[in-house]
Design a protein around this motif. Structure first.
Motif, mmCIF file in Angstrom:
data_model
loop_
_atom_site.group_PDB
_atom_site.id
_atom_site.type_symbol
_atom_site.label_atom_id
_atom_site.label_comp_id
_atom_site.label_asym_id
_atom_site.label_seq_id
_atom_site.Cartn_x
_atom_site.Cartn_y
_atom_site.Cartn_z
ATOM 1 N N SER A 3 0.858 -1.196 0.000
ATOM 2 C CA SER A 3 0.000 0.000 0.000
ATOM 3 C C SER A 3 0.894 1.246 0.000
ATOM 4 C CB SER A 3 -0.900 -0.004 1.237
ATOM 5 O OG SER A 3 -0.111 0.119 2.403
ATOM 6 N N TYR A 4 0.295 2.422 -0.271
ATOM 7 C CA TYR A 4 1.067 3.680 -0.294
ATOM 8 C C TYR A 4 1.720 3.927 1.075
ATOM 9 C CZ TYR A 4 2.027 8.686 -0.366
ATOM 10 O OH TYR A 4 2.638 9.895 -0.260
ATOM 11 N N LYS A 5 0.938 3.638 2.130
ATOM 12 C CA LYS A 5 1.430 3.860 3.497
ATOM 13 C C LYS A 5 2.616 2.940 3.801
ATOM 14 C CE LYS A 5 -0.202 3.856 8.293
ATOM 15 N NZ LYS A 5 -1.334 3.552 9.181
ATOM 16 N N GLU A 6 2.485 1.640 3.341
ATOM 17 C CA GLU A 6 3.584 0.696 3.587
ATOM 18 C C GLU A 6 4.818 1.071 2.783
ATOM 19 O OE1 GLU A 6 1.239 -3.478 4.626
ATOM 20 O OE2 GLU A 6 1.411 -2.833 2.535
ATOM 21 N N GLN A 7 4.590 1.560 1.568
ATOM 22 C CA GLN A 7 5.717 1.984 0.733
ATOM 23 C C GLN A 7 6.484 3.133 1.389
ATOM 24 O OE1 GLN A 7 6.597 0.457 -2.232
ATOM 25 N NE2 GLN A 7 8.432 1.711 -2.170
ATOM 26 N N ARG A 8 5.738 4.158 1.931
ATOM 27 C CA ARG A 8 6.371 5.303 2.640
ATOM 28 C C ARG A 8 7.118 4.821 3.882
ATOM 29 N NH1 ARG A 8 4.783 10.523 1.829
ATOM 30 N NH2 ARG A 8 6.541 10.860 3.225
ATOM 31 N N GLU A 9 6.494 3.842 4.606
ATOM 32 C CA GLU A 9 7.121 3.302 5.823
ATOM 33 C C GLU A 9 8.436 2.617 5.471
ATOM 34 O OE1 GLU A 9 6.164 0.148 9.467
ATOM 35 O OE2 GLU A 9 4.789 0.284 7.763
ATOM 36 N N TYR A 10 8.410 1.825 4.357
ATOM 37 C CA TYR A 10 9.597 1.108 3.926
ATOM 38 C C TYR A 10 10.744 2.077 3.614
ATOM 39 C CZ TYR A 10 12.555 -1.843 0.942
ATOM 40 O OH TYR A 10 13.626 -2.500 0.383
ATOM 41 N N GLU A 11 10.420 3.139 2.896
ATOM 42 C CA GLU A 11 11.446 4.127 2.521
ATOM 43 C C GLU A 11 11.975 4.863 3.743
ATOM 44 O OE1 GLU A 11 9.313 6.481 -0.236
ATOM 45 O OE2 GLU A 11 9.366 5.006 -1.863
ATOM 46 N N GLU A 70 15.966 5.694 8.577
ATOM 47 C CA GLU A 70 16.064 5.612 10.041
ATOM 48 C C GLU A 70 17.102 4.580 10.466
ATOM 49 O OE1 GLU A 70 12.116 4.792 11.359
ATOM 50 O OE2 GLU A 70 11.462 6.892 11.265
ATOM 51 N N ILE A 71 17.127 3.432 9.768
ATOM 52 C CA ILE A 71 18.101 2.380 10.098
ATOM 53 C C ILE A 71 19.523 2.883 9.861
ATOM 54 C CG2 ILE A 71 18.968 0.131 9.319
ATOM 55 C CD1 ILE A 71 15.983 -0.659 8.907
ATOM 56 N N GLU A 72 19.707 3.576 8.744
ATOM 57 C CA GLU A 72 21.042 4.124 8.429
ATOM 58 C C GLU A 72 21.470 5.132 9.495
ATOM 59 O OE1 GLU A 72 23.297 6.412 4.739
ATOM 60 O OE2 GLU A 72 21.245 5.657 4.457
ATOM 61 N N GLU A 111 24.557 6.536 14.573
ATOM 62 C CA GLU A 111 24.501 6.998 15.965
ATOM 63 C C GLU A 111 25.143 5.976 16.900
ATOM 64 O OE1 GLU A 111 21.291 8.903 19.116
ATOM 65 O OE2 GLU A 111 20.604 8.259 17.131
ATOM 66 N N ILE A 112 24.887 4.674 16.628
ATOM 67 C CA ILE A 112 25.484 3.616 17.457
ATOM 68 C C ILE A 112 27.005 3.643 17.321
ATOM 69 C CG2 ILE A 112 25.715 1.095 17.642
ATOM 70 C CD1 ILE A 112 22.684 0.958 16.986
ATOM 71 N N ASP A 113 27.511 3.855 16.076
ATOM 72 C CA ASP A 113 28.968 3.928 15.862
ATOM 73 C C ASP A 113 29.575 5.081 16.666
ATOM 74 O OD1 ASP A 113 29.039 1.771 14.210
ATOM 75 O OD2 ASP A 113 28.902 2.915 12.350
ATOM 76 N N ASN A 114 28.925 6.256 16.662
ATOM 77 C CA ASN A 114 29.421 7.425 17.395
ATOM 78 C C ASN A 114 29.457 7.149 18.903
ATOM 79 O OD1 ASN A 114 29.762 8.987 15.106
ATOM 80 N ND2 ASN A 114 27.678 9.822 15.178
ATOM 81 N N LYS A 115 28.405 6.551 19.439
ATOM 82 C CA LYS A 115 28.333 6.250 20.870
ATOM 83 C C LYS A 115 29.436 5.278 21.268
ATOM 84 C CE LYS A 115 24.392 8.467 21.848
ATOM 85 N NZ LYS A 115 24.320 9.597 22.771
ATOM 86 N N GLN A 116 29.676 4.263 20.377
ATOM 87 C CA GLN A 116 30.717 3.277 20.682
ATOM 88 C C GLN A 116 32.105 3.936 20.689
ATOM 89 O OE1 GLN A 116 29.853 0.327 17.684
ATOM 90 N NE2 GLN A 116 28.789 -1.026 19.143
ATOM 91 N N SER A 163 15.964 -0.508 19.310
ATOM 92 C CA SER A 163 15.227 0.214 18.279
ATOM 93 C C SER A 163 15.667 -0.230 16.888
ATOM 94 C CB SER A 163 15.446 1.720 18.444
ATOM 95 O OG SER A 163 14.761 2.425 17.453
ATOM 96 N N LEU A 164 16.984 -0.445 16.710
ATOM 97 C CA LEU A 164 17.516 -0.899 15.425
ATOM 98 C C LEU A 164 16.971 -2.285 15.067
ATOM 99 C CD1 LEU A 164 19.448 -0.479 13.025
ATOM 100 C CD2 LEU A 164 21.254 -1.527 14.416
#
Length: 620
Positions: free
Chosen positions: A555-563, A568-570, A575-580, A605-606
């Motif tokens: 669906s359009y909503k799922e497509q936006r969520e996927y993108e 967000e994952i990137e 952020e995890i690399d910086n904290k480490q 969260s990741l």
């Protein structure tokens, strides 16, 4: 090597030898049908082999530990009260556990501790599949009330109960006397599959030729105290039997001709020279025995006059019948026509016999109308059998109907002559009826029905207990019978041969009228079932395609969520690399603790976002 056999067995019945010095053996895996005319001793031989009856001479030997199961025409339930008592053997631990388990489930208050204990025991003995098999057999044979008193059961119910017990026990050797009696056609076809599954050893007596062909691979004929073996199906048996009988008749005729000459010699032989001709005298007595062999006309003769039939025969208009709340017939209408040949088909208890009782006027319809033609004469062969007094002789039973009978060709014959045509010779006509075999009683009953010269013949299970030879004669007569024929029979061969229309008894009192015999109906059902299966498969494939297509589309909503998740994952990974990196540079204890807590939250969260991203990616 035989696992069950007779040794020089002989048996007499009412001062008449059925057989002498008989050898009969069964090897493991044999599936044998025993055939022969009524009164030759088939049922007696089965009882002797099953060790139910002791032979007059000789003995039965069997392999050590062999368990024999016997299905009698008239099962014995002596000492047993309920269905439960009979089904579950006291010496079978698995069966007793299952009985206890079923009884507990049927109680108003279930002891959970006891239930758990029984469940564990059944699991330990691997008895769950056995319990399922028992239930399948009982349900298939329409046995559902296990508390029912055995004495309250009908003859058919008792026979099915006895068969169920035999199948549950699964003996090493099955000995079955008319196993298809009181079974509907569907159940017979189910029984065929059970008996031909695995390497079962079976000996059976049956009049059902389709059943015989489906189950047995060998036929043995008991005839005048001798056993003849035929390795093949029923058709092969008929061919070889005809060849043997032709040779026997020719041999007997030759012996009779020679006997006449030898008899003259014996009469002329002087007494003083008797010792010089001892061998010839012994040969004479041997020849006399051979001359008593079969004659060409030694078969049942069915030929009776048919009453004239008018244009109106019988009409049923909107006939309805119920017993209590159960509807047996609902708004059934049919106008019988000349030459109608109708078979009644349906499960036991579906209403076939009820319709026959309404047709003949024994029952009244709850609503609707039955109109009988003035010239219609019913001949009703009932499943219940012959009615007679204990002291009645065979000849009396016939004379009670008529002293003289008119045949199809116009000849008038006496009751005694008619009995002779039905293979009741003069010496047997003065026998007490109750001493006849089950098949002989049925033959006598059939003769009484035909004596009334019916033009509307109703046969309710006519093949039960009749030998195959008599059935063949009956079929030949019925094929040429010019009146209306209504037939109820579980014998598919008989229905196929004699009918061209079926009344199919369905649920809720509905009757489907089908043009064709049972084989045609079965073919129609198979084609219909195949069509339904093919349609279901096509529908399933289409559903699967639609499902797959839907899965591939977001669906359009799922497509936006996927993108968004990709971004967000990137971001979380950076952020995890910086904290480490910060964690590696700091030595402050409080700061280290704070960074570790933050890292745990970020990783959680990741993980969540990564799982969701994978789900959406799979849909794509």
């Amino acid at each position: 090597m035989s696992i069950l056999a007779t040794e020089q067995v002989g048996h007499s019945f009412h001062d008449r030898w059925l057989f002498k010095e008989l050898h009969f053996g069964l090897q493991k895996g044999d599936r044998v049908a025993l055939v022969g005319i009524n009164g030759t001793g088939k049922s007696t031989l089965l009882k002797i082999l099953a060790e139910i009856e002791i032979p007059s001479e000789g003995k039965v030997v069997k392999e050590k530990g062999i368990k024999i199961g016997f299905l009698s025409q008239e099962p014995d339930f002596t000492g047993l009260r309920t269905v439960n008592d009979f089904i579950y053997s006291s010496d079978n631990e698995q069966q007793q556990l299952i009985k206890e388990y079923e009884t507990l489930l049927a109680s108003e208050v279930i002891d959970q501790v006891k239930l758990a204990e029984l469940t564990d025991k059944l699991s330990a003995m691997e008895a769950w599949e056995y319990e399922h098999n028992i239930k399948t057999i009982l349900n298939r044979l329409q046995i559902t009330d296990f508390t029912q008193d055995i004495q309250s059961l009908s003859g058919g119910q008792k026979k099915r109960l006895s068969l169920a017990k035999l199948l549950i026990d699964d003996p090493d050797i099955y000995i079955l006397d008319e196993p298809t009696n009181h079974l509907d056609i569907e159940t017979i076809e189910w029984l065929e599959k059970i008996l031909t599954t695995g390497n079962k050893t079976i000996l059976l007596v049956t009049h059902d030729r389709y059943f015989l062909d489906a189950v047995c691979n060998e036929i043995r004929e008991l005839d005048k105290g001798n056993v003849y073996v035929y390795k093949g199906n029923y058709t092969y048996f008929l061919e070889k039997k005809a060849e043997r009988e032709t040779m026997d008749v020719a041999s007997a005729e030759k012996a009779r001709n020679l006997l006449r000459r030898e008899l003259e010699w014996m009469r002329r032989q002087p007494q003083a020279r008797g010792t010089k001709s001892k061998a010839r005298i012994e040969a004479f007595y041997d020849l006399e025995k051979k001359s008593k062999g079969p004659r060409k006309n030694d078969t049942v003769q069915l030929s009776v006059k048919i009453s004239r039939q008018g244009s109106k025969i019988l009409e049923l208009h909107q006939v309805t019948k119920r017993f209590d709340t159960k509807v047996i017939l609902k708004d059934f209408s049919y106008t019988f026509k000349k030459y109608d040949r109708i078979g009644l088909a349906g499960k036991n208890g579906s209403g076939k016999s009820t319709l026959l009782q309404i047709i003949t006027g024994a029952y009244s319809a709850d609503s609707g109308e039955v109109v009988k033609g003035d010239t219609t004469v019913f001949g009703y062969y009932r499943q219940s059998g012959l009615s007679f007094q204990d002291g009645d002789r065979v000849l009396d039973v016939v004379k009670n109907v008529a002293e003289y009978i008119e045949m199809a060709n116009g000849d008038v014959i006496t009751a005694s002559q008619l009995l002779t045509l039905f293979l009741f010779p003069p010496e047997k006509q003065f026998n007490i009826v109750k001493k006849l075999s089950g098949g002989e009683k049925k033959r006598l009953q059939l003769m009484r029905v035909l004596m009334s010269n019916p033009n509307f013949l109703i046969l309710d299970e006519p093949s039960n207990d009749l030998d195959i030879d008599t059935l063949n004669i009956l079929e030949e007569f019925l094929e040429n019978y010019s009146g209306v024929l209504v037939l109820v029979s579980h014998d598919r061969y008989l229905v196929d041969k004699l009918t061209d229309q079926l009344f199919i008894f369905e649920d809720e009192g509905h009757i489907q009228i089908y043009n064709g015999n049972y084989a045609d109906y079965k073919t129609t059902l198979e084609v219909q079932l195949k069509g339904e299966k093919d349609a279901a498969r096509v529908k399933e494939k289409e559903h699967f395609k639609i499902e797959q297509t839907e899965k591939k589309k977001l669906s359009y909503k799922e497509q936006r969520e996927y993108e968004t998740l990709e971004i967000e994952i990137e971001s979380l990974e950076k952020e995890i690399d910086n904290k480490q990196n910060n964690l590696a540079l700091t030595t402050d204890y409080d700061k280290i603790t704070h960074l570790i807590t933050e890292l745990d939250e970020l990783r959680k969260s990741l993980d969540q976002k990564s799982e969701r991203w994978i789900e959406l990616a799979e849909l794509i």
